[in-house]
Structures are given as structure tokens and as C-alpha cells.
Design an enzyme around this catalytic site. Structure first.
Site, PDB file in Angstrom:
ATOM      1  N   LYS A   1     -60.587 170.070  88.476  1.00  0.00           N
ATOM      2  CA  LYS A   1     -60.548 169.306  87.238  1.00  0.00           C
ATOM      3  C   LYS A   1     -61.506 169.923  86.222  1.00  0.00           C
ATOM      4  O   LYS A   1     -62.482 170.566  86.599  1.00  0.00           O
ATOM      5  CB  LYS A   1     -61.026 167.867  87.503  1.00  0.00           C
ATOM      6  CG  LYS A   1     -60.044 166.991  88.261  1.00  0.00           C
ATOM      7  CD  LYS A   1     -60.625 165.594  88.450  1.00  0.00           C
ATOM      8  CE  LYS A   1     -59.671 164.707  89.214  1.00  0.00           C
ATOM      9  NZ  LYS A   1     -58.416 164.400  88.513  1.00  0.00           N
TER      10      LYS A   1
ATOM     11  N   ARG B   1     -51.947 160.678  96.905  1.00  0.00           N
ATOM     12  CA  ARG B   1     -50.650 160.363  97.520  1.00  0.00           C
ATOM     13  C   ARG B   1     -50.555 160.961  98.926  1.00  0.00           C
ATOM     14  O   ARG B   1     -49.839 160.432  99.767  1.00  0.00           O
ATOM     15  CB  ARG B   1     -49.523 160.869  96.602  1.00  0.00           C
ATOM     16  CG  ARG B   1     -49.507 162.349  96.398  1.00  0.00           C
ATOM     17  CD  ARG B   1     -48.690 162.763  95.177  1.00  0.00           C
ATOM     18  NE  ARG B   1     -49.407 162.495  93.919  1.00  0.00           N
ATOM     19  CZ  ARG B   1     -48.934 162.773  92.709  1.00  0.00           C
ATOM     20  NH1 ARG B   1     -47.732 163.299  92.576  1.00  0.00           N
ATOM     21  NH2 ARG B   1     -49.639 162.509  91.626  1.00  0.00           N
TER      22      ARG B   1
ATOM     23  N   LYS C   1     -56.502 153.950  98.795  1.00  0.00           N
ATOM     24  CA  LYS C   1     -56.935 155.333  98.554  1.00  0.00           C
ATOM     25  C   LYS C   1     -58.449 155.347  98.436  1.00  0.00           C
ATOM     26  O   LYS C   1     -59.014 154.755  97.530  1.00  0.00           O
ATOM     27  CB  LYS C   1     -56.296 155.874  97.267  1.00  0.00           C
ATOM     28  CG  LYS C   1     -56.906 157.208  96.786  1.00  0.00           C
ATOM     29  CD  LYS C   1     -56.260 157.744  95.507  1.00  0.00           C
ATOM     30  CE  LYS C   1     -56.972 158.993  95.001  1.00  0.00           C
ATOM     31  NZ  LYS C   1     -56.429 159.526  93.729  1.00  0.00           N
TER      32      LYS C   1
ATOM     33  N   ASP D   1     -62.774 157.145  92.462  1.00  0.00           N
ATOM     34  CA  ASP D   1     -61.447 157.420  93.025  1.00  0.00           C
ATOM     35  C   ASP D   1     -61.233 156.744  94.382  1.00  0.00           C
ATOM     36  O   ASP D   1     -60.225 156.967  95.045  1.00  0.00           O
ATOM     37  CB  ASP D   1     -61.250 158.941  93.140  1.00  0.00           C
ATOM     38  CG  ASP D   1     -59.802 159.342  92.926  1.00  0.00           C
ATOM     39  OD1 ASP D   1     -59.044 158.534  92.358  1.00  0.00           O
ATOM     40  OD2 ASP D   1     -59.435 160.455  93.336  1.00  0.00           O
TER      41      ASP D   1
ATOM     42  N   ASP E   1     -54.968 168.557  93.216  1.00  0.00           N
ATOM     43  CA  ASP E   1     -55.526 167.372  92.565  1.00  0.00           C
ATOM     44  C   ASP E   1     -54.641 166.144  92.787  1.00  0.00           C
ATOM     45  O   ASP E   1     -55.038 165.032  92.493  1.00  0.00           O
ATOM     46  CB  ASP E   1     -55.717 167.654  91.069  1.00  0.00           C
ATOM     47  CG  ASP E   1     -56.652 166.670  90.405  1.00  0.00           C
ATOM     48  OD1 ASP E   1     -57.307 165.894  91.140  1.00  0.00           O
ATOM     49  OD2 ASP E   1     -56.739 166.684  89.165  1.00  0.00           O
TER      50      ASP E   1
ATOM     51  N   ASP F   1     -63.390 163.035  93.694  1.00  0.00           N
ATOM     52  CA  ASP F   1     -62.210 163.872  93.465  1.00  0.00           C
ATOM     53  C   ASP F   1     -62.539 164.978  92.459  1.00  0.00           C
ATOM     54  O   ASP F   1     -62.541 164.749  91.255  1.00  0.00           O
ATOM     55  CB  ASP F   1     -61.053 163.003  92.950  1.00  0.00           C
ATOM     56  CG  ASP F   1     -59.768 163.808  92.767  1.00  0.00           C
ATOM     57  OD1 ASP F   1     -59.710 164.969  93.230  1.00  0.00           O
ATOM     58  OD2 ASP F   1     -58.811 163.256  92.160  1.00  0.00           O
TER      59      ASP F   1
ATOM     60  N   GLU G   1     -54.058 164.524  95.404  1.00  0.00           N
ATOM     61  CA  GLU G   1     -54.480 164.320  96.789  1.00  0.00           C
ATOM     62  C   GLU G   1     -54.323 162.886  97.260  1.00  0.00           C
ATOM     63  O   GLU G   1     -54.160 162.635  98.460  1.00  0.00           O
ATOM     64  CB  GLU G   1     -55.946 164.757  96.956  1.00  0.00           C
ATOM     65  CG  GLU G   1     -57.011 163.729  96.565  1.00  0.00           C
ATOM     66  CD  GLU G   1     -56.978 163.317  95.104  1.00  0.00           C
ATOM     67  OE1 GLU G   1     -56.442 164.078  94.270  1.00  0.00           O
ATOM     68  OE2 GLU G   1     -57.490 162.225  94.766  1.00  0.00           O
TER      69      GLU G   1
HETATM   70  N1  BES Z   1     -57.799 160.602  90.856  1.00  0.00           N
HETATM   71  C1  BES Z   1     -56.836 161.191  90.037  1.00  0.00           C
HETATM   72  C2  BES Z   1     -56.175 160.216  89.071  1.00  0.00           C
HETATM   73  C3  BES Z   1     -57.047 159.646  88.019  1.00  0.00           C
HETATM   74  C4  BES Z   1     -57.084 160.198  86.762  1.00  0.00           C
HETATM   75  C5  BES Z   1     -57.773 158.507  88.250  1.00  0.00           C
HETATM   76  C6  BES Z   1     -57.847 159.666  85.781  1.00  0.00           C
HETATM   77  C7  BES Z   1     -58.556 157.964  87.269  1.00  0.00           C
HETATM   78  C8  BES Z   1     -58.578 158.532  86.031  1.00  0.00           C
HETATM   79  C9  BES Z   1     -55.724 161.830  90.866  1.00  0.00           C
HETATM   80  O1  BES Z   1     -56.093 162.268  92.112  1.00  0.00           O
HETATM   81  C10 BES Z   1     -55.229 162.988  90.075  1.00  0.00           C
HETATM   82  O2  BES Z   1     -56.000 163.855  89.813  1.00  0.00           O
HETATM   83  N2  BES Z   1     -53.976 162.976  89.700  1.00  0.00           N
HETATM   84  C11 BES Z   1     -53.403 164.015  88.915  1.00  0.00           C
HETATM   85  C12 BES Z   1     -52.028 164.291  89.439  1.00  0.00           C
HETATM   86  C13 BES Z   1     -51.413 165.542  88.872  1.00  0.00           C
HETATM   87  C14 BES Z   1     -52.131 166.758  89.397  1.00  0.00           C
HETATM   88  C15 BES Z   1     -49.967 165.576  89.271  1.00  0.00           C
HETATM   89  C16 BES Z   1     -53.348 163.529  87.464  1.00  0.00           C
HETATM   90  O3  BES Z   1     -53.111 162.352  87.245  1.00  0.00           O
HETATM   91  O4  BES Z   1     -53.584 164.333  86.583  1.00  0.00           O
HETATM   92 ZN    ZN Z   2     -57.706 161.267  93.002  1.00  0.00          ZN
HETATM   93 ZN    ZN Z   3     -56.887 164.230  92.127  1.00  0.00          ZN
END
Ligand code: BES
Ligand code: ZN
Ligand code: ZN
Length: 513
Positions: free
Chosen positions: A292, A366, A280, A303, A362, A285, A364
Site C-alpha cells: 500500500k 477474502r 476478518k 483491519d 492486498d 495490513d 488478503e
Molecule cells: N483492508 C483493505 C480494505 C480497506 C481499505 C479497509 C480502506 C479500510 C479502508 C483490504 O485488504 C484491501 O486492501 N483491499 C483492496 C482490494 C484490492 C487490492 C482489490 C482495496 O480495497 O483496495
Molecule cells: Zn485488509
Molecule cells: Zn489488503
């Protein structure tokens, strides 16, 4: 920076800082014995005897004690570094120990250090096998070189405290062969250089390291390492039908990059295995339209740490030359909100043909991985591994001491666990059994990109990826908690960790065996 390996006598070695390791030998029966130095030099032991006799130094892991002008030694200073209790001694403690020595030296602007290879004759027989020469030498070198990395490249007042010399000093009369130590030393340099390269990429800010720039730096590494590398962008994504990856990329002014690296062995082992490393690579992000919160968003430059891990791993693979074909697919984009951005409620069609209802922009990572994993299969992958800073939920579940490990195949998972043990990294298996599939079912499309609530967030993400993996043996690493170090450690700087590089490389080697 590289390390030098010398087979020489510690007593007469001229250096600003000589490091010797000490272990705590307390056991249930003998309360509070003094720590043992891992050396057979009487001169060195005598130099440290008074301060050790005080009982002030306990040889706890990461504990240090400095002596100036140690009597009888040619070194200017003697640094004693604790490795913790002897019963828990392994090469992992040596990695921390040598890292602690180098961080100590850097903090005092001492540019040159000699680290004494632990002499096992100082240990009783029962602990001998925990310190095999090859892995010990490798860990020592890894720890020292990882400790030399600092993330302050953009500070005008950067105190350039990079080490000028790190010498691993092994006694000439070591009873096990010098060849083993040499082999460990060489491997340690390869692993540490790869991990530091990953860290340097992850450290770059989002305005510098765009997907295009990630492609350029990867291509430069590949040229130097002798790997083939192709970097594609929007046109190729369209041609391949990568609707999920394109959906994420469409909100940004920066074009996406699909980076494909290849390592071809001179003599592949029989079996025709092809390992595919999928990363990834979200260079920033924001969350997109499901934006966010501002607090902590700056950190989302990391990210792309999954992509970084795969790129570093490929560098090491090129140097170690395992007898297996390896491809790596990096899906890099910037996740931005804009008038062209994808939106909640949109339906994207992935390269595999599956349709995806977007619940949250968010989620993204996956989406880009869905197309990356599928593409890797079309390139002939027989074994898949992906790494991603995929979910905040994995950090809630495991904290920052383990990364999430998900797999659809018991044998492949067991191999990865063993590889991680060899590499000295920590992964904890999480479920992704089919009963969780319910959580990503959509009434509008084939699947949704998140669950309906936040429970089991790292599992729903893994279940989503599993849809694109099919029957191919697969390992998914959610490294969101470990890819960035926020806490003070004695052995490594805060910032990008380069987690997973070593384990991924070991896993590839195990597949080749
Ligand atoms: N890049 C983030 C995950 C992340 C969070 C990495 C904190 C490092 C530290 C990912 O793209 C994300 O935002 N995931 C969301 C998914 C949710 C919207 C289902 C998350 O984990 O909140
Ligand atoms: Zn991300
Ligand atoms: Zn994200």
C-alpha cells in the site's frame, strides 16, 4: 463504567449536570415555534423558559445549551440537548442525545451527569409510539456509555476524563411500567460494554495487538463471559489445509491465530440452528508484496475490526443468552511483505479444495475469510455471517454513513435489515448475483482473488466469499467505511466505532426466535 437507573424527581436531584432533551416541533403549518422540553416538570420548564423564549436554541440534533444555577433546581447546571424534529424522533435520536450530553460533560471535566428519561406526556399523541420505554432506555444507556470511551490510552498526558457517574433519571410516576425501563437499561449496558470492548481491541496498535495477542484477549473475555474458546496457530491451519489463510500469514514473523468461540444455550429453541460469526482479523495490513502507499497506512491497524465486532458480539450473546447455538471463527494474521511472503501469480489451495490465483496480495481479507467460512460450515453452521474491513471500494460506493450488506438469501437478508433497524445501525444492500461471477474467473486456477479492473471492487470481494459459502444462508458485512470515525461527532469520539456489534447480536436473537 456502568449507569445507574433511578426513579426520582428531577427538580430535587443533586447533580453537577442535569440533562433534559428538547425537540423541534416546527411543522409545515406553524412556522418556528419554540422547542419543547421532554419533561413534565414545571420547575424545570420555568428554569429554561427565558433562554428558550429567546429563540436562540433550535433543538437541532446534537445542539446544546448550558445554564448555570438553574432556578428552582438542585442541580448545579442544566444542559438542554436538542434531538431534532419531533417527526423524526426515535430511540436513535436518544442515543445521540445522551451521547452528546456525556461528551459535553467530559469536555468540561464534569465527571458526573444525570440524564432525564424523556417524558412522553410532553409530546402529543401522534409521537408517543416513536418512544417506547424499553428501546428508549436501552438507547439512552448505549449512547451514554459509548460516549464515555476515548481512544487516547497511550498518551502520557492522558486527561483521564472518564465518567464517574451516569444516572438515568426516570420519573417515578411514568405511566408505562418501570420494568420496561429497567429491562432497556440492562440491555443497553450489555450492548454498550460489548461495543466498547470491540472498540478497545480495534484501537490497539499493530505492534501490541498481534494475532497471538488477539487470541489471548479473546480467551480472557471468554473465560469471564462463560464462553468456550480455542486458539490455534500454524500447525492446526496446516492440519486443516487452510492454504488461503496460511498464504496470507506466511510473510509475517507473527504467527497467525485461528480463534474459535462457542456459546451453547441451556435450552436451544427447536430447529437445530447454529449461527456462525466469522471475522476478518488482519492485525496490520501493509498490502504485502502489492504494498500500500505510505499515506494513511497507519490506519490499517483497524483491519481486524470485523474480528473485533464478532468478539464483542459474542460477549453480548453470552450475557443475553439467546436460545440458539452460536460459534465464532476469527481468522487473524498480519499481512506483510518479506522474503517468505506470498506473491502475485501464486496459486493457493483453500481448505474447501478450490484453487485461487493471487492477483494482488492486498486482497488478503477474502483469503482468510474463505477458509474461515468453510471451516464454520464444517463445524455445523446453518447460518453464516461475516464482518470485514474488506474493500476501499465499499467506501467509494456508500461513503461513511452505510456499510455494505451482501447476502445469498432473501429471508436471512431481511432478518438482518430488521436487526440493524432495531440496533440503530445503517447497512445498504449491494448485489452479489451470479452474473458477477465472470469477474473472478481465472484461466490458471478456479478463481482469482480480485477482478481484472477496479470496478465493482466490493462486489467482486463478496463474489469471492460466496464461492466458499455455497447454499448456506449467509450475510456479508463490508464495514471498511464505518469501522473508523474520522469526523467530529457530538456524541462519540473519533477512532474505532464498534460498528456492527449491535446488529449482529440482534440478528442472532432474531434467528433464535
Ligand atoms: N483492508 C483493505 C480494505 C480497506 C481499505 C479497509 C480502506 C479500510 C479502508 C483490504 O485488504 C484491501 O486492501 N483491499 C483492496 C482490494 C484490492 C487490492 C482489490 C482495496 O480495497 O483496495
Ligand atoms: Zn485488509
Ligand atoms: Zn489488503
Amino acid at each position: 463504567m456502568s449507569t445507574q437507573l433511578l426513579f426520582a424527581d428531577a427538580d430535587s436531584f443533586v447533580t453537577p449536570l442535569l440533562t433534559v432533551f428538547a425537540v423541534d416541533i416546527a411543522s409545515g403549518t406553524d412556522a418556528n415555534p419554540l422547542p419543547t422540553l421532554l419533561t413534565t416538570s414545571d420547575v424545570l420548564s420555568d428554569a429554561a423558559s427565558t433562554v428558550l423564549a429567546s429563540g436562540e436554541f433550535k433543538a437541532a440534533r446534537g445542539e446544546t445549551l448550558l445554564l448555570h444555577r438553574p432556578e428552582g433546581l438542585k442541580a448545579d447546571r442544566l444542559l438542554i440537548v436538542g434531538l431534532g424534529n419531533v417527526k423524526k424522533l426515535s430511540p436513535d435520536e436518544l442515543r445521540i442525545g445522551s451521547g452528546t450530553a456525556v461528551r459535553f460533560a467530559k469536555s468540561k471535566s464534569i465527571r458526573s451527569v444525570a440524564i432525564l428519561f424523556p417524558e412522553d406526556r410532553a409530546l402529543s399523541d401522534e409521537h408517543l409510539e416513536s418512544l417506547d420505554c424499553m428501546p428508549s432506555a436501552r438507547s439512552l444507556v448505549e449512547g451514554a456509555l459509548l460516549a464515555d470511551f476515548d481512544p487516547d490510552t497511550y498518551r502520557s498526558d492522558r486527561k483521564d476524563r472518564s465518567m464517574e457517574g451516569i444516572t438515568i433519571l426516570a420519573p417515578a410516576q411514568q405511566k408505562v411500567t418501570q420494568d420496561e425501563i429497567r429491562e432497556g437499561h440492562t440491555e443497553g449496558m450489555i450492548f454498550a460494554a460489548a461495543q466498547n470492548f470491540t472498540r478497545s481491541l480495534v484501537n490497539e496498535p499493530g505492534n501490541v495487538l498481534t494475532p497471538t495477542e488477539l487470541g489471548k484477549r479473546t480467551a480472557t473475555m471468554c473465560r469471564a463471559a462463560g464462553l468456550s474458546c480455542e486458539v490455534h496457530s500454524t500447525a492446526k491451519l496446516k492440519e486443516l489445509g487452510m492454504g488461503a489463510f496460511l498464504g496470507v500469514a506466511q510473510g509475517s514473523a507473527e504467527p497467525p491465530a485461528l480463534i474459535v468461540m462457542r456459546y451453547t444455550p441451556a435450552q436451544p429453541a427447536p430447529g437445530g440452528k447454529i449461527a456462525a460469526l466469522v471475522g476478518k482479523g488482519i492485525t496490520f495490513d501493509t498490502g504485502g508484496i502489492s504494498i500500500k502507499p505510505a499515506d494513511g497506512m497507519d490506519k490499517m491497524k483497524y483491519d481486524m475490526a470485523g474480528a473485533g465486532a464478532m468478539i464483542g458480539a459474542m460477549q453480548a450473546i453470552a450475557a443475553l443468552k439467546p436460545r440458539i447455538e452460536v460459534i465464532s471463527v476469527i481468522c487473524s494474521a498480519e499481512n506483510m511483505p518479506s522474503g517468505t511472503a506470498y506473491k502475485p501469480g501464486d496459486v493457493l489451495t483453500a481448505m474447501s479444495g478450490k484453487t485461487i490465483e493471487i492477483m494482488n496480495t492486498d486482497a488478503e481479507g477474502r483469503l482468510v475469510l474463505a477458509d474461515g467460512l468453510h471451516y464454520a460450515k464444517t463445524l455445523g453452521a446453518t447460518h453464516l455471517i461475516d464482518a470485514a474491513t474488506l474493500t476501499g471500494a465499499v467506501v467509494v460506493a456508500l461513503g461513511k454513513l452505510n456499510s455494505g450488506l451482501f447476502s445469498n438469501d432473501e429471508e436471512t437478508c431481511a432478518h438482518f435489515h430488521q436487526a440493524a433497524r432495531t440496533a440503530g445501525e445503517h447497512f445498504w444492500r449491494m448485489p452479489c448475483t451470479d452474473d458477477y461471477r465472470e469477474l473472478i474467473k481465472s484461466s490458471i486456477a478456479d478463481i482469482m482473488n480480485t477482478g481484472r479492473d477496479r470496478w465493482g471492487g466490493s462486489i467482486t470481494a463478496a463474489m469471492f466469499l460466496k464461492e466458499f459459502v455455497g447454499e448456506t444462508p449467509w450475510v456479508h458485512l463490508d464495514i471498511a467505511g464505518q469501522a473508523w470515525i474520522d469526523e467530529h461527532h457530538t456524541e462519540i469520539a473519533k477512532g474505532p466505532s464498534g460498528v456492527a456489534v449491535r446488529s449482529i447480536v440482534e440478528w442472532v436473537r432474531a434467528l433464535a426466535a
